[in-house]
Motif scaffolding. Structure first.
Motif, PDB file in Angstrom:
ATOM      1  N   ASN A 309       0.818  -1.211   0.000  1.00 18.34           N
ATOM      2  CA  ASN A 309       0.000   0.000   0.000  1.00 18.34           C
ATOM      3  C   ASN A 309       0.851   1.259   0.000  1.00 18.34           C
ATOM      4  N   LEU A 310       2.008   1.197   0.641  1.00 18.69           N
ATOM      5  CA  LEU A 310       2.889   2.365   0.658  1.00 18.69           C
ATOM      6  C   LEU A 310       3.383   2.705  -0.748  1.00 18.69           C
ATOM      7  N   LEU A 311       3.502   1.686  -1.595  1.00 21.06           N
ATOM      8  CA  LEU A 311       3.937   1.944  -2.968  1.00 21.06           C
ATOM      9  C   LEU A 311       2.941   2.842  -3.694  1.00 21.06           C
ATOM     10  N   ARG A 312       1.665   2.677  -3.376  1.00 19.37           N
ATOM     11  CA  ARG A 312       0.662   3.545  -3.990  1.00 19.37           C
ATOM     12  C   ARG A 312       0.833   4.985  -3.525  1.00 19.37           C
ATOM     13  N   GLY A 313       1.383   5.152  -2.321  1.00 17.08           N
ATOM     14  CA  GLY A 313       1.617   6.496  -1.830  1.00 17.08           C
ATOM     15  C   GLY A 313       2.669   7.243  -2.632  1.00 17.08           C
ATOM     16  N   CYS A 388      -4.817   7.377   2.164  1.00 21.60           N
ATOM     17  CA  CYS A 388      -4.277   6.593   3.280  1.00 21.60           C
ATOM     18  C   CYS A 388      -2.878   6.077   2.955  1.00 21.60           C
ATOM     19  N   SER A 389      -2.665   5.683   1.710  1.00 20.05           N
ATOM     20  CA  SER A 389      -1.340   5.202   1.315  1.00 20.05           C
ATOM     21  C   SER A 389      -0.288   6.305   1.434  1.00 20.05           C
ATOM     22  N   VAL A 390      -0.653   7.519   1.045  1.00 17.48           N
ATOM     23  CA  VAL A 390       0.296   8.634   1.158  1.00 17.48           C
ATOM     24  C   VAL A 390       0.590   8.943   2.619  1.00 17.48           C
TER      25      VAL A 390
END
Length: 415
Positions: A309-313, A388-390
């Motif tokens: 999910n952090l990658l989407r950030g 949320c990811s960001v």
């Protein structure tokens, strides 16, 4: 004890989390595509319904007893205080930054809910095993640390899935209610117009109102009885609808992790059930061992999901930078000092026993980053996922520095 040894002991667990998170981000790359959108969605559901409940139930059943509960009563209160203070700070942040309506639940959750589960489960045993740890023998430290972490994880799961889950649910609906209501109201007007002619008068020209003949406008007795029966049936249906909504709210409160926490408490506190399920000679130990086996997959699964999910950030979103800065200030700058003061106050008035490891866990509850399961909740409702990811990208990126420094300071206080 040398401050450098404390810093090393505090940094190793954080580095472990970062390594597993980095692996999750790598697996989510487009050219790898092992943890794409569908894979993350299915893995989230497995973690939500299987892994995390098994982890909560098995750890509580093994480490929580009636005697230990009498000593650890302040720990649930401490978690409640973190949620209370975080919610107040989140409300102030919303008033100042004024985010969109569908993101307000996300802001509340990130400010109120800390990572009481996997983060503590990873950090505490790892700190106990480091030779620079001030908490005594590694085996004893790990045993008690696992008990404290398991209770934190269970209570945190109850607060998260009862409070944050419903906060995000309510605000996710508010983001679309206005559009739906305006659409439905505007659609009713044309339908009424089309059912009749707009050029015809509403009253006939031949109709005259006679003041002395009011009985002409009274309804027959049978009609009045029919209307009363209809009103009673409508009220009865409304009562059934309200009852159904209350039952649905209760179902949403009793999430799998909450039910697992209740089951774990029940098994651990009742001696007869504990002897039958916990221990090498327990006749029903296969159930506890199976739950432990499933629970071992919770932490890596959730951490990998967080990394993906952090990658989407990294792709960015429309969320304002001031909102991210506000959440980071609340979690890493405002809450930890308040936690130190609260624990000092509780210790001064004799509300908790002066165990250095216990106080370290209580202080650490104020310094952990936002709960990773907030990302799972946003995915379940399909709102604020990218935002949320960001937030998690920046929060967990800075946690490697903030959590290491605060952990070092907390261990120095315990020493």
């Amino acid at each position: 004890m040398a401050i450098l040894d404390l810093f090393i002991a505090a940094s190793i667990p954080v580095l472990k989390v970062l390594l597993v998170t980095s692996l999750g981000s790598f697996l989510a790359l487009d050219r790898i595509n092992i943890m794409g959108g569908d894979a993350r969605n299915h893995m989230n559901k497995v973690a939500f319904f299987v892994f995390f409940p098994a982890l909560v139930a098995s750890n509580l059943a093994k480490t929580i007893t009636y005697e230990s509960m009498k000593k650890l009563w302040f720990l649930p209160l401490n978690i409640f205080i973190t949620y209370l203070i975080g919610s107040v700070l989140g409300w102030l942040l919303i008033k100042i930054s004024r985010p969109p309506s569908h993101l307000r639940g996300l802001v509340f959750g990130c400010c109120a809910a800390g990572n009481m589960g996997p983060m503590l489960i990873i950090i505490i045993p790892a700190v106990c095993r480091e030779k620079g740890s001030p908490f005594g023998a590694p085996d004893v430290c790990s045993t008690y640390g696992l008990a404290y972490s398991s209770l934190s994880m269970a209570i945190g799961a109850i607060f998260l899935w009862s409070y944050v889950y419903n906060i995000v649910r309510v605000y996710s609906r508010r983001g679309t209610e206005g559009i739906d209501d305006s659409t439905s109201n505007s659609s009713e007007i044309p339908s009424k117009v089309l059912n009749g002619s707009c050029t015809e008068p509403l009253l006939s020209k031949d109709l005259t109102v006679l003041d002395n003949h009011a009985d002409r406008f009274s309804l027959p007795r049978t009609t009045l009885e029919a209307i009363q029966q209809v009103s009673i049936s409508v009220k009865f249906r409304q009562c059934l609808k309200m009852l159904s909504e209350k039952i649905n709210n209760l179902k949403e409160l009793l999430t799998p992790s909450t039910i697992a926490a209740i089951a774990g408490f029940f098994v651990g506190v009742v001696p007869q059930i504990r002897r039958s399920m916990i221990g090498e000679s327990a006749p029903l130990r296969v159930f506890e061992e199976s739950a432990s086996l499933l629970g071992e997959g919770a932490i890596p699964a959730i951490t990998l999901i967080m990394g993906a999910n952090l990658l989407r950030g990294l792709q960015g979103s429309d969320i304002r930078a001031s909102l991210i800065v506000g959440i980071i200030v609340v979690r890493y700058i405002v809450l930890p000092p308040l936690g130190i003061l609260i624990i000092k106050w509780a210790l001064h008035f004799g509300l908790l026993h002066p165990d250095p490891l216990y106080m370290f866990v209580l202080r650490l509850q104020f310094a952990v980053p936002p709960a990773m399961n907030i990302g799972t909740i946003t995915q379940l409702f399909g709102t604020g996922e990218r935002e949320c990811s960001v937030i998690m990208l920046w929060a967990y990126g800075l946690a490697s520095v903030s959590l290491t420094l605060w952990s070092t300071y907390f261990m120095w206080l315990a020493a």
